[in-house]
Design an enzyme around this catalytic site. Structure first.
Site, PDB file in Angstrom:
ATOM      1  N   GLY A   1      35.595  45.675  35.308  1.00 33.66           N
ATOM      2  CA  GLY A   1      36.059  44.439  34.676  1.00 33.66           C
ATOM      3  C   GLY A   1      36.947  43.690  35.659  1.00 33.66           C
TER       4      GLY A   1
ATOM      5  N   HIS B   1      31.592  15.386  51.073  1.00 29.78           N
ATOM      6  CA  HIS B   1      30.908  16.268  52.021  1.00 29.78           C
ATOM      7  C   HIS B   1      31.823  16.558  53.213  1.00 29.78           C
ATOM      8  CE1 HIS B   1      27.685  18.129  54.268  1.00 29.78           C
ATOM      9  NE2 HIS B   1      28.001  17.377  55.310  1.00 29.78           N
TER      10      HIS B   1
ATOM     11  N   GLY C   1      39.706  48.899  30.354  1.00 34.03           N
ATOM     12  CA  GLY C   1      39.821  48.020  29.196  1.00 34.03           C
ATOM     13  C   GLY C   1      41.224  48.011  28.608  1.00 34.03           C
TER      14      GLY C   1
ATOM     15  N   GLY D   1      39.756  45.929  37.384  1.00 33.55           N
ATOM     16  CA  GLY D   1      39.232  46.868  38.375  1.00 33.55           C
ATOM     17  C   GLY D   1      38.717  46.170  39.621  1.00 33.55           C
TER      18      GLY D   1
HETATM   19  N1  LIG Z   1      41.522  37.026  36.450  1.00 25.05           N
HETATM   20  C1  LIG Z   1      41.733  37.190  35.158  1.00 25.05           C
HETATM   21  O1  LIG Z   1      41.739  36.263  34.363  1.00 25.05           O
HETATM   22  C2  LIG Z   1      41.980  38.561  34.635  1.00 25.05           C
HETATM   23  C3  LIG Z   1      42.305  39.605  35.482  1.00 25.05           C
HETATM   24  C4  LIG Z   1      42.515  40.849  34.939  1.00 25.05           C
HETATM   25  C5  LIG Z   1      42.416  41.026  33.564  1.00 25.05           C
HETATM   26  N2  LIG Z   1      42.120  39.998  32.772  1.00 25.05           N
HETATM   27  C6  LIG Z   1      41.962  40.175  31.324  1.00 25.05           C
HETATM   28  O2  LIG Z   1      42.263  41.487  30.921  1.00 25.05           O
HETATM   29  C7  LIG Z   1      41.193  42.016  30.142  1.00 25.05           C
HETATM   30  C8  LIG Z   1      41.064  43.484  30.429  1.00 25.05           C
HETATM   31  O3  LIG Z   1      40.492  43.678  31.718  1.00 25.05           O
HETATM   32  P1  LIG Z   1      39.849  45.044  32.158  1.00 25.05           P
HETATM   33  O4  LIG Z   1      39.165  44.823  33.435  1.00 25.05           O
HETATM   34  O5  LIG Z   1      40.860  46.134  32.047  1.00 25.05           O
HETATM   35  O6  LIG Z   1      38.858  45.375  30.960  1.00 25.05           O
HETATM   36  P2  LIG Z   1      37.343  44.975  30.626  1.00 25.05           P
HETATM   37  O7  LIG Z   1      37.174  45.386  29.210  1.00 25.05           O
HETATM   38  O8  LIG Z   1      37.030  43.602  31.010  1.00 25.05           O
HETATM   39  O9  LIG Z   1      36.476  45.938  31.566  1.00 25.05           O
HETATM   40  C9  LIG Z   1      36.559  47.332  31.445  1.00 25.05           C
HETATM   41  C10 LIG Z   1      35.402  47.972  32.196  1.00 25.05           C
HETATM   42  O10 LIG Z   1      35.619  49.382  32.206  1.00 25.05           O
HETATM   43  C11 LIG Z   1      34.386  50.021  32.020  1.00 25.05           C
HETATM   44  N3  LIG Z   1      34.640  51.390  31.545  1.00 25.05           N
HETATM   45  C12 LIG Z   1      34.945  51.804  30.290  1.00 25.05           C
HETATM   46  N4  LIG Z   1      35.141  53.151  30.280  1.00 25.05           N
HETATM   47  C13 LIG Z   1      34.966  53.587  31.550  1.00 25.05           C
HETATM   48  C14 LIG Z   1      35.051  54.859  32.186  1.00 25.05           C
HETATM   49  N5  LIG Z   1      35.368  55.953  31.504  1.00 25.05           N
HETATM   50  N6  LIG Z   1      34.807  54.926  33.518  1.00 25.05           N
HETATM   51  C15 LIG Z   1      34.517  53.827  34.226  1.00 25.05           C
HETATM   52  N7  LIG Z   1      34.433  52.593  33.691  1.00 25.05           N
HETATM   53  C16 LIG Z   1      34.664  52.475  32.357  1.00 25.05           C
HETATM   54  C17 LIG Z   1      33.631  49.135  31.045  1.00 25.05           C
HETATM   55  O11 LIG Z   1      32.233  49.359  31.139  1.00 25.05           O
HETATM   56  C18 LIG Z   1      34.033  47.752  31.552  1.00 25.05           C
HETATM   57  O12 LIG Z   1      33.145  47.257  32.523  1.00 25.05           O
HETATM   58  C19 LIG Z   1      39.955  41.225  30.555  1.00 25.05           C
HETATM   59  O13 LIG Z   1      39.057  41.068  29.500  1.00 25.05           O
HETATM   60  C20 LIG Z   1      40.506  39.911  31.031  1.00 25.05           C
HETATM   61  O14 LIG Z   1      40.376  38.926  30.049  1.00 25.05           O
HETATM   62  C21 LIG Z   1      41.888  38.757  33.285  1.00 25.05           C
END
Ligand SMILES: NC(=O)c1ccc[n+]([C@@H]2O[C@H](COP(=O)([O-])OP(=O)(O)OC[C@H]3O[C@@H](n4cnc5c(N)ncnc54)[C@H](O)[C@@H]3O)[C@@H](O)[C@H]2O)c1
Ligand SMILES: Cc1cc2nc3c(=O)[nH]c(=O)nc-3n(C[C@H](O)[C@H](O)[C@H](O)COP(=O)(O)OP(=O)(O)OC[C@H]3O[C@@H](n4cnc5c(N)ncnc54)[C@H](O)[C@@H]3O)c2cc1C
EC number: 1.8.1.4
Length: 454
Positions: free
Chosen positions: A180, A432, A263, A183
């Site tokens: 996500g 451009h 997550g 990560g």
């Molecule tokens: N740039 C930004 O705006 C930004 C940056 C960071 C976070 N955020 C917000 O925070 C929220 C949370 O982010 P996030 O990245 O923690 O969560 P996320 O829910 O977006 O992603 C979590 C990921 O972890 C994976 N996963 C789950 N269990 C797992 C496991 N046991 N092993 C490996 N992978 C596993 C899932 O498949 C998923 O792809 C996001 O939805 C976002 O809106 C935003």
């Protein structure tokens, strides 16, 4: 037991809560904020800002490492980890102090320190004190990082975004669980700082990209810097040297540190939601209307990460303002297009209607970053832009993996919000050479260039 009356209670003084407090107060409501932690925001303390500070350092390292391609020698790059973390924390603390000052500026008699829980549909308890609002209760309790139980055998080596920015060194090798935004941003940043990073996710998408073409382009680009193991579930055990051994079907690696970025579920556990009488979804989150943030037909509202809908900063702030406005008798403003950016390079961003929700007769315009002059000159010509329109050409959204994608995303968001069509969008003063020309190319791909060239 003491009882106190007010107009509005806000639970949580993070981004959503502080915006809710200010809006409700400005609308004349006697408002009380309940906060159990230091107050301020996840964003400044352990979220947006420290991650962007680390990314800034990583970008500097990357530019040095890549300079040779331009005939400029700056390698080998050496990273002073102590200086790097000192800057991250110094600047983070400044951002954090500013927002904390906002919290402490709330008069003492409108600010209660403690953990709030529902005593019924119309009242909240903090310790032994009952607070009874006349107009509404706004839940703005944010979210918390999840650490999978499978990491228990090596828990001492596991970090989340709440602890990783307190490091004083850089590990040699690390695993990131979760592709996500959290990560991906941190995986690329650590890799650029010289750490061998392997990222695991059982799914096959990065940054939740819904468009398979952009997702593939993003994976190709990011895979140059981070070892991506998508569709893979890794098991963690203790290696003989005390480090963590991550094993999966077909391989294993040993790492010094694991970042759990798996997550952030809403932080609702302490609220005793059963007492609120609200209808909950399968995850235990109150069912609510995304336009007003109202839960059912109650006087309870839910805003920010606590509702798990668009968990990004601008939606938390706006959600707090909307909840407070509606709770005090105002109207909800128009909904904005969905918009999320992951600050990797290339930036990954999706705006408006998601690929999976496009109508069957949607028109999709594509532009390859490799065909863009500016991205080529800058040596960052990887990625893809996909612009979506309905059958009449009205813009619906986009999926973008491109350099400066954050800026392209803002332009698309503006165009979608304004109801612009692809022909009008193509016929703008696109300068451009800029990466913005990718949007013109994608818009022309939708309408056909003869229609837009005057
Ligand atoms: N740039 C930004 O705006 C930004 C940056 C960071 C976070 N955020 C917000 O925070 C929220 C949370 O982010 P996030 O990245 O923690 O969560 P996320 O829910 O977006 O992603 C979590 C990921 O972890 C994976 N996963 C789950 N269990 C797992 C496991 N046991 N092993 C490996 N992978 C596993 C899932 O498949 C998923 O792809 C996001 O939805 C976002 O809106 C935003
Ligand atoms: C690593 C990371 C990077 C991010 N980067 C970005 C980014 O670049 N751009 C972006 O837009 N978003 C980003 N986000 C998301 C952004 O930080 C959040 O969307 C935003 O901070 C959520 O604000 P909030 O008010 O909902 O929650 P918070 O700011 O977490 O506030 C919730 C408050 O409620 C309090 N609370 C909880 N339960 C109770 C209770 N029972 N009683 C009293 N108080 C309680 C907590 O103590 C806390 O102070 C990132 C997130 C992370 C984790």
């Amino acid at each position: 037991m003491a009882e106190r009356q007010c107009d509005v209670i806000v639970i949580g003084a993070g981004t959503a809560g502080l915006h809710a407090y200010k809006t409700a107060t400005a609308r004349g409501a006697d408002t009380i904020v309940v906060e159990r932690g230091p107050g301020g925001s996840t964003c400044t303390r352990v979220g947006c800002m420290p991650s962007k500070l680390l990314i800034a350092a990583a970008r500097a390292a990357r530019h040095c490492a890549e300079a040779g391609r331009f005939g400029v020698e700056a390698a080998p790059v050496s990273v002073d980890a102590a200086a790097l973390w000192a800057r991250v924390r110094r600047e983070r603390d400044r951002f954090d102090a500013a927002i904390r000052d906002e919290y402490h500026a709330i008069p003492d008699d409108h600010r209660i320190h403690g953990s709030a829980r529902f005593a019924g549909p119309d009242s909240v308890m903090v310790g032994e004190n009952r607070i009874v609002p006349r107009q509404g209760i706004i839940i703005a309790t944010g979210a918390r990082p999840l650490v999978p139980e499978t990491l228990e055998p090596v828990r001492d080596l596991v970090h989340t975004h709440e602890t990783i920015f307190e490091l004083d060194h850089l590990p040699q090798a690390m695993a990131v669980l979760g592709a996500g935004p959290v990560g991906l941003e941190l995986a690329q940043a650590f890799a650029r700082l010289g750490v061998a990073v392997t990222l695991f996710d059982p799914g096959d998408t990065v940054a939740g990209l819904a468009d398979p073409a952009t997702n593939a382009a993003a994976i190709a680009a990011l895979g140059h810097e981070v070892t991506l193991r998508l569709g893979v579930e890794a098991e963690a055990t203790r290696a003989t040297d005390g480090r963590a051994l991550l094993s999966w079907e077909g391989g294993s690696i040993t790492v010094d540190l694991i970042l759990a970025a798996t997550g952030r579920p809403p932080e609702l556990t302490a609220l005793d939601l059963k007492a609120s009488g609200l209808e909950l979804d399968d995850h235990g989150t109150p069912v609510f209307d995304p336009e007003s943030r109202r839960c059912g037909d109650s006087a309870i509202f839910i805003a920010g990460d606590a509702n798990a809908w668009r968990p990004v900063l601008h939606e938390a702030a706006r959600g707090g303002r909307i909840a407070a406005t509606v709770a005090t008798g105002g109207d909800a403003p128009r909904p904005l297009p969905a918009f999320a950016i992951t600050f990797t390079e290339p930036n990954l961003t999706e705006i408006g209607t998601a690929f999976a929700d496009l109508p069957d007769d949607a028109r999709i315009g594509c532009a390859k970053v490799a065909d863009n002059g500016r991205a080529t000159a800058d040596g960052v010509a990887q990625g893809l832009v996909r612009l979506y329109a309905d059958r009449d050409g009205v813009l619906l959204g986009a999926s973008i993996a491109a350099p400066e994608g954050e800026h392209l995303g803002h332009l698309v968001a503006l165009a979608v919000d304004q109801g612009m069509d692809a022909a009008r969008f193509a016929d703008q003063p696109w300068y451009h050479p800029t990466v913005e020309e990718l949007l013109q190319m994608a818009a022309r791909d939708i309408v056909g260039s003869e229609q837009v060239l005057v």
